[in-house]
Design an enzyme around this catalytic site. Sequence first.
Site, PDB file in Angstrom:
ATOM      1  N   LYS A   1       0.847  -1.351  -0.154  1.00  0.00           N
ATOM      2  CA  LYS A   1      -0.172   0.097  -0.116  1.00  0.00           C
ATOM      3  C   LYS A   1       0.919   1.362   0.082  1.00  0.00           C
ATOM      4  CE  LYS A   1      -3.902  -2.100   2.420  1.00  0.00           C
ATOM      5  NZ  LYS A   1      -4.944  -2.057   3.550  1.00  0.00           N
TER       6      LYS A   1
ATOM      7  N   TYR B   1     -12.459  -2.268  -3.557  1.00  0.00           N
ATOM      8  CA  TYR B   1     -13.192  -2.275  -1.919  1.00  0.00           C
ATOM      9  C   TYR B   1     -14.419  -2.095  -2.002  1.00  0.00           C
ATOM     10  CZ  TYR B   1      -8.280  -2.063   0.129  1.00  0.00           C
ATOM     11  OH  TYR B   1      -7.046  -2.424   0.625  1.00  0.00           O
TER      12      TYR B   1
ATOM     13  N   ASN C   1      -1.947   0.310   6.946  1.00  0.00           N
ATOM     14  CA  ASN C   1      -1.389  -0.705   7.579  1.00  0.00           C
ATOM     15  C   ASN C   1      -0.592  -1.789   6.314  1.00  0.00           C
ATOM     16  OD1 ASN C   1      -3.292  -1.665   5.795  1.00  0.00           O
ATOM     17  ND2 ASN C   1      -4.654  -2.807   7.418  1.00  0.00           N
TER      18      ASN C   1
ATOM     19  N   HIS D   1      -2.261  -5.403   1.655  1.00  0.00           N
ATOM     20  CA  HIS D   1      -3.357  -6.078   1.372  1.00  0.00           C
ATOM     21  C   HIS D   1      -3.316  -7.552   0.823  1.00  0.00           C
ATOM     22  CE1 HIS D   1      -7.306  -7.373  -0.133  1.00  0.00           C
ATOM     23  NE2 HIS D   1      -6.778  -7.724  -1.228  1.00  0.00           N
TER      24      HIS D   1
ATOM     25  N   GLU E   1      -9.700 -10.473  -7.620  1.00  0.00           N
ATOM     26  CA  GLU E   1      -8.662  -9.527  -7.474  1.00  0.00           C
ATOM     27  C   GLU E   1      -7.591  -9.641  -8.402  1.00  0.00           C
ATOM     28  OE1 GLU E   1      -9.925  -9.208  -2.723  1.00  0.00           O
ATOM     29  OE2 GLU E   1      -7.781  -9.534  -3.202  1.00  0.00           O
TER      30      GLU E   1
HETATM   31  P1  RTP Z   1      -7.063  -5.986   3.570  1.00  0.00           P
HETATM   32  O1  RTP Z   1      -8.481  -6.179   2.796  1.00  0.00           O
HETATM   33  O2  RTP Z   1      -6.551  -4.572   3.169  1.00  0.00           O
HETATM   34  O3  RTP Z   1      -6.248  -7.006   3.162  1.00  0.00           O
HETATM   35  O4  RTP Z   1      -7.150  -6.009   4.882  1.00  0.00           O
HETATM   36  P2  RTP Z   1      -8.097  -6.741   5.969  1.00  0.00           P
HETATM   37  O5  RTP Z   1      -8.609  -8.079   5.234  1.00  0.00           O
HETATM   38  O6  RTP Z   1      -7.319  -7.107   7.152  1.00  0.00           O
HETATM   39  O7  RTP Z   1      -9.186  -5.749   6.674  1.00  0.00           O
HETATM   40  P3  RTP Z   1     -10.581  -5.322   6.015  1.00  0.00           P
HETATM   41  O8  RTP Z   1     -11.572  -5.467   6.966  1.00  0.00           O
HETATM   42  O9  RTP Z   1     -10.951  -5.984   4.675  1.00  0.00           O
HETATM   43  O10 RTP Z   1     -10.334  -3.870   5.657  1.00  0.00           O
HETATM   44  C1  RTP Z   1      -9.878  -3.132   4.493  1.00  0.00           C
HETATM   45  C2  RTP Z   1      -9.111  -2.294   4.817  1.00  0.00           C
HETATM   46  O11 RTP Z   1      -9.633  -1.274   5.336  1.00  0.00           O
HETATM   47  C3  RTP Z   1      -8.842  -0.369   6.082  1.00  0.00           C
HETATM   48  N1  RTP Z   1      -9.872   0.015   7.348  1.00  0.00           N
HETATM   49  N2  RTP Z   1      -9.471   1.044   7.951  1.00  0.00           N
HETATM   50  N3  RTP Z   1     -10.358   2.860   9.987  1.00  0.00           N
HETATM   51  C4  RTP Z   1     -10.720   1.583  10.129  1.00  0.00           C
HETATM   52  O12 RTP Z   1     -11.428   1.346  11.178  1.00  0.00           O
HETATM   53  C5  RTP Z   1     -10.433   0.673   9.235  1.00  0.00           C
HETATM   54  N4  RTP Z   1     -10.920  -0.556   9.157  1.00  0.00           N
HETATM   55  C6  RTP Z   1     -10.533  -1.205   8.244  1.00  0.00           C
HETATM   56  C7  RTP Z   1      -7.575  -1.084   6.299  1.00  0.00           C
HETATM   57  O13 RTP Z   1      -6.648  -0.511   5.675  1.00  0.00           O
HETATM   58  C8  RTP Z   1      -7.951  -2.477   5.906  1.00  0.00           C
HETATM   59  O14 RTP Z   1      -6.860  -3.398   5.550  1.00  0.00           O
HETATM   60 MG    MG Z   2      -9.987  -7.350   3.467  1.00  0.00          MG
END
Ligand code: RTP
Ligand code: MG
Length: 141
Positions: free
Chosen positions: A11, A51, A114, A117, A128
Amino acid sequence: MAIERTFSILKPDATTRNLTGAINAVIEKAGLKIVAQKRMRMSLPEARRFYAVHSERPFFGELVDFMVSAPVVVQVLEGENAIAKYREVMGATNPAQAAEGTIRKLFALSVGENSVHGSDSADNAKIEIAQFFSENEIISA
Ligand code: RTP
Ligand code: MG
């Protein structure tokens, strides 16, 4: 266990801090092979589409703005159990909860910024990968 492919993004917080190589080293050390990779600037429509599952979430606008704010590196990773393995190597979404040695523990700045992804299922990995790569850009051997 089956050889799988998963989709990865380094990212903007990672590319702007010149962490591409450091993160790739963690990926490769875990036994995942980078079989396709390109640095690109994500467009707003691309980020919104990528997203789309989060479009109703309060952080959607912030997330999309972040993803278009600087270059990203998109990748296809291949290996045994690659989807679950990469999720493990990435660590928890919130770096404060990420395990020692994971990419997010080592490099992430916050739950938003973070660093990486990774696909969360085989179906999503297929979708994807297809959004960013054609099959002839993926070189397994
Ligand atoms: P990713 O999709 O990026 O691999 O991450 P993930 O599965 O661990 O997390 P996900 O729940 O799919 O959320 C996607 C991305 O959204 C951002 N996020 N921000 N501000 C917040 O509360 C929040 N929550 C999620 C993060 O960049 C997350 O990786
Ligand atoms: Mg995710």
